[in-house]
Write a protein that holds these residues in place. Structure first.
Motif, mmCIF file in Angstrom:
data_model
loop_
_atom_site.group_PDB
_atom_site.id
_atom_site.type_symbol
_atom_site.label_atom_id
_atom_site.label_comp_id
_atom_site.label_asym_id
_atom_site.label_seq_id
_atom_site.Cartn_x
_atom_site.Cartn_y
_atom_site.Cartn_z
ATOM 1 N N SER A 58 0.833 -1.208 0.000
ATOM 2 C CA SER A 58 0.000 0.000 0.000
ATOM 3 C C SER A 58 0.862 1.249 0.000
ATOM 4 C CB SER A 58 -0.929 0.001 1.225
ATOM 5 O OG SER A 58 -1.792 -1.114 1.225
ATOM 6 N N VAL A 59 1.931 1.242 0.802
ATOM 7 C CA VAL A 59 2.825 2.393 0.866
ATOM 8 C C VAL A 59 3.488 2.630 -0.490
ATOM 9 C CG1 VAL A 59 4.919 3.339 1.920
ATOM 10 C CG2 VAL A 59 3.256 2.107 3.337
ATOM 11 N N MET A 60 3.918 1.575 -1.140
ATOM 12 C CA MET A 60 4.634 1.697 -2.412
ATOM 13 C C MET A 60 3.697 1.871 -3.608
ATOM 14 S SD MET A 60 7.915 1.553 -1.784
ATOM 15 C CE MET A 60 8.533 1.282 -3.438
ATOM 16 N N ALA A 83 -3.546 9.251 -2.373
ATOM 17 C CA ALA A 83 -4.189 10.212 -3.286
ATOM 18 C C ALA A 83 -3.311 10.522 -4.491
ATOM 19 C CB ALA A 83 -4.515 11.497 -2.533
ATOM 20 N N ALA A 84 -2.120 9.941 -4.555
ATOM 21 C CA ALA A 84 -1.181 10.248 -5.641
ATOM 22 C C ALA A 84 -1.562 9.511 -6.919
ATOM 23 C CB ALA A 84 0.238 9.877 -5.233
ATOM 24 N N SER A 85 -1.312 10.148 -8.054
ATOM 25 C CA SER A 85 -1.563 9.525 -9.357
ATOM 26 C C SER A 85 -0.488 8.478 -9.639
ATOM 27 C CB SER A 85 -1.535 10.591 -10.445
ATOM 28 O OG SER A 85 -0.212 11.115 -10.570
ATOM 29 N N PRO A 86 -0.739 7.559 -10.579
ATOM 30 C CA PRO A 86 0.308 6.584 -10.945
ATOM 31 C C PRO A 86 1.617 7.260 -11.351
ATOM 32 C CG PRO A 86 -1.802 5.906 -11.860
ATOM 33 C CD PRO A 86 -2.017 7.266 -11.259
ATOM 34 N N ALA A 87 1.538 8.385 -12.073
ATOM 35 C CA ALA A 87 2.757 9.089 -12.488
ATOM 36 C C ALA A 87 3.505 9.632 -11.278
ATOM 37 C CB ALA A 87 2.401 10.225 -13.453
ATOM 38 N N LEU A 92 7.917 9.071 -6.913
ATOM 39 C CA LEU A 92 8.265 8.891 -5.503
ATOM 40 C C LEU A 92 9.109 7.641 -5.273
ATOM 41 C CD1 LEU A 92 4.859 9.812 -3.797
ATOM 42 C CD2 LEU A 92 6.950 11.181 -3.830
ATOM 43 N N ARG A 93 8.862 6.605 -6.070
ATOM 44 C CA ARG A 93 9.599 5.357 -5.870
ATOM 45 C C ARG A 93 11.069 5.568 -6.204
ATOM 46 N NH1 ARG A 93 5.260 2.752 -9.257
ATOM 47 N NH2 ARG A 93 3.530 2.394 -7.799
#
Length: 547
Positions: A58-60, A83-87, A92-93
């Motif tokens: 979930s975090v990643m 709430a972050a988009s896939p992009a 972030l990763r």
């Protein structure tokens, strides 16, 4: 929205993740809440299915589509990643959060060099040129203590050891210095000495880079070694969260107490050896050599086992311990005649079986049975467990009716309902599948039972149950048992005698109580010194606050 230098790197607030309809419960994770601070290691513990890996995924942002977050927030340095988009998640990763997976050989790309796999992170997230990227790759490989970075940068995953593969995974995760590192069972498959090195490395990185670490494990020895705080999960719920010493010495929840009490002690049990019992198995100078003949390429010879001489008496358990590549499983497979020995003798009740041809060996096959590490891979997924158990006896002339009666009796012996004989392997838990594999081995009424890392993949509570079961079966059936393990705690509790193997040779051999309390060989001493949590007395709780 950022955080202060002293604020949490990760905040999980009331997280709930819903399971698909028809599951045995509604939520994989329900109302979980905890945080991870800079320069802190939080260990997330619990049995399989407790929701540990679901929280990490979930975090990643790596949850399977079948799982859906339905409540709560996950804040990475103040930003809600749910709430972050896939992009945005891709951005972030690696830059702000990274993950080390349990099995590096599966996680790494087998057709890319180690250097290219780290370079892929840099190409995706930086504007560095090829020369600058290569310098950065060599720097990070040095930081994670990989030997000869200039050579390993061009090596493929299959060309390096398991510990080195895990270091490559750590290098990939840390090359952009993220604020959060998630380690999902990163040392479970590693030897005790390699495990100690990886744990030291993660602790050093956490301190020197102000990194917050969420460390998922079911090994309480690791918890005692690295954790600042501990979060305990049960059936998707967070049942306890606190400082490591508080949780381990004064656990508040009954489930936490049960888990900690199930951790085997590294202090060996006192056992009386049955000197007068007949010798079931004896090996004399057993050896196994692998190599090439040198006709087309330079000859390379590997002595996987060399001059191994041990014996096991009826009703006794001999443990073989050592690192990967030490020869433990090679000896077990030679004894079971799954591979042919190169040198020496294998005596079963005084009869040489090491040189028998397949036809002559067949009557002896039923006398030696083996329980492997992975029960799911050991069972045929297309056959009911009853069919798997009766197959062996029927191949040796037992009628189907008698074989089924034996299978029903064995299911009761391994604490399973005989009604379940009609079910298939996927309908059982990991611990239940291992019990079925034990029943299948016992159906042949063997004289020697070999357990090859038979509990290493199990949760600590299930492990305790299977170990107690094996000990009970040994006593009831007066079996001789060969127990292969790299877990010193397990060896201390189940073995009467121990053989320590290093580079194919037995370097120390004798009563378990003597070897564990007074090891003589430097390698044995190094093994014991590397055992995680070796100084912690698990299950001895302080009187205060335990009601």
């Amino acid at each position: 929205m950022g955080t202060t230098a002293d604020g949490p790197v990760l905040e999980i607030r009331g997280l709930s993740v819903e399971l698909p309809k028809g599951a045995d419960r509604r939520f994989a994770v329900e109302a979980a809440a905890f945080d991870v601070r800079p320069r802190e290691i939080v260990c997330l513990v619990g049995e399989s299915g407790s929701g540990k890996s679901v929280i990490a995924q979930s975090v990643m942002g790596l949850l399977p589509k079948a799982l859906r977050p339905v409540a709560g927030e996950i804040r990475l340095q103040g930003e809600n990643v749910l709430a972050a988009s896939p992009a945005r998640l891709r951005e972030l990763r690696c830059t702000r959060m990274s993950m080390i997976f349990q099995e590096p050989m599966t996680a790494l790309n087998p057709v890319m060099t180690c250097g290219d796999q780290i370079d892929e992170v840099l190409r995706a997230h930086t504007a560095l040129g090829p020369d600058a990227r290569r310098r950065r790759i060599l720097d990070i490989m040095g930081l994670v203590r990989l030997p000869e970075p200039e050579r390993l940068i061009d090596a493929y995953p299959h060309q390096i050891s398991g510990g080195q593969r895990q270091r490559i995974m750590i290098a990939m995760a840390l090359v952009l210095e993220p604020a959060l590192l998630i380690a999902d069972e990163p040392t479970t498959a590693l030897d005790v000495t390699t495990q100690a090195q990886i744990l030291d490395l993660i602790k050093d990185i956490q301190r020197s880079h102000a990194t917050g670490v969420l460390f998922i494990t079911h090994d309480f020895g690791v918890v005692a070694e690295v954790a600042h705080r501990v979060a305990v999960m049960q059936w998707g719920r967070l049942v306890e969260f606190g400082e490591m010493r508080q949780v381990l010495s004064r656990p508040q929840h009954a489930y936490t107490r049960m888990l900690i009490s199930a951790v085997p002690s590294i202090a060996p049990r006192l056992r009386v050896r049955r000197a007068g019992a007949p010798i079931v198995l004896e090996t004399r100078g057993l050896g196994k050599t692998y190599g090439t003949d040198g006709f087309l390429r330079q000859a390379r010879v590997v002595r996987a086992a060399d001059q191994v001489s041990v014996e096991i008496r009826r009703g006794e358990t001999l443990g073989i311990v050592g690192e990967s590549g030490s020869g433990k499983s090679t000896v077990a497979r030679c004894v079971a005649r799954l591979i042919d020995p190169t040198d020496g003798a294998i005596l079963l009740h005084g009869e040489e079986i090491g040189r028998l041809r397949p036809g002559a060996l067949r009557p002896h096959r039923r006398r030696i049975q083996i329980v492997f590490q992975d029960p799911y891979r050991s069972l045929n997924p297309r056959r009911s467990v009853g069919a798997s158990i009766v197959e062996g006896p029927m191949n040796y002339g037992v009628s189907r009716q008698e074989a089924m009666r034996r299978a029903q009796s064995l299911m009761e012996l391994v604490k399973l309902d005989p009604v379940a004989l009609d079910r298939y392997p996927h309908q059982f838990s990991g611990g239940q599948r291992q019990r079925i594999c034990i029943a299948r081995a016992l159906a042949m009424e063997p004289e020697l039972l070999i357990a090859d890392e038979a509990v290493s993949a199990l949760d600590v509570s299930v492990q305790a149950q299977v170990l107690a079961l094996l000990d009970e079966i040994r006593r009831k059936l007066d079996l001789a048992m060969l127990f292969i393990t790299h877990d010193l705690r397990v060896a201390a509790q189940v073995c009467d005698r121990v053989a320590v193997m290093h580079r194919g040779r037995v370097v120390e051999y004798g009563d378990a109580a003597v070897i564990f309390t007074s090891p003589q060989h430097d390698y044995t001493k190094a093994l014991f010194a590397a055992a995680p949590g070796k100084d912690w007395e698990f299950g001895r709780f302080e009187a205060a606050d335990t009601a």
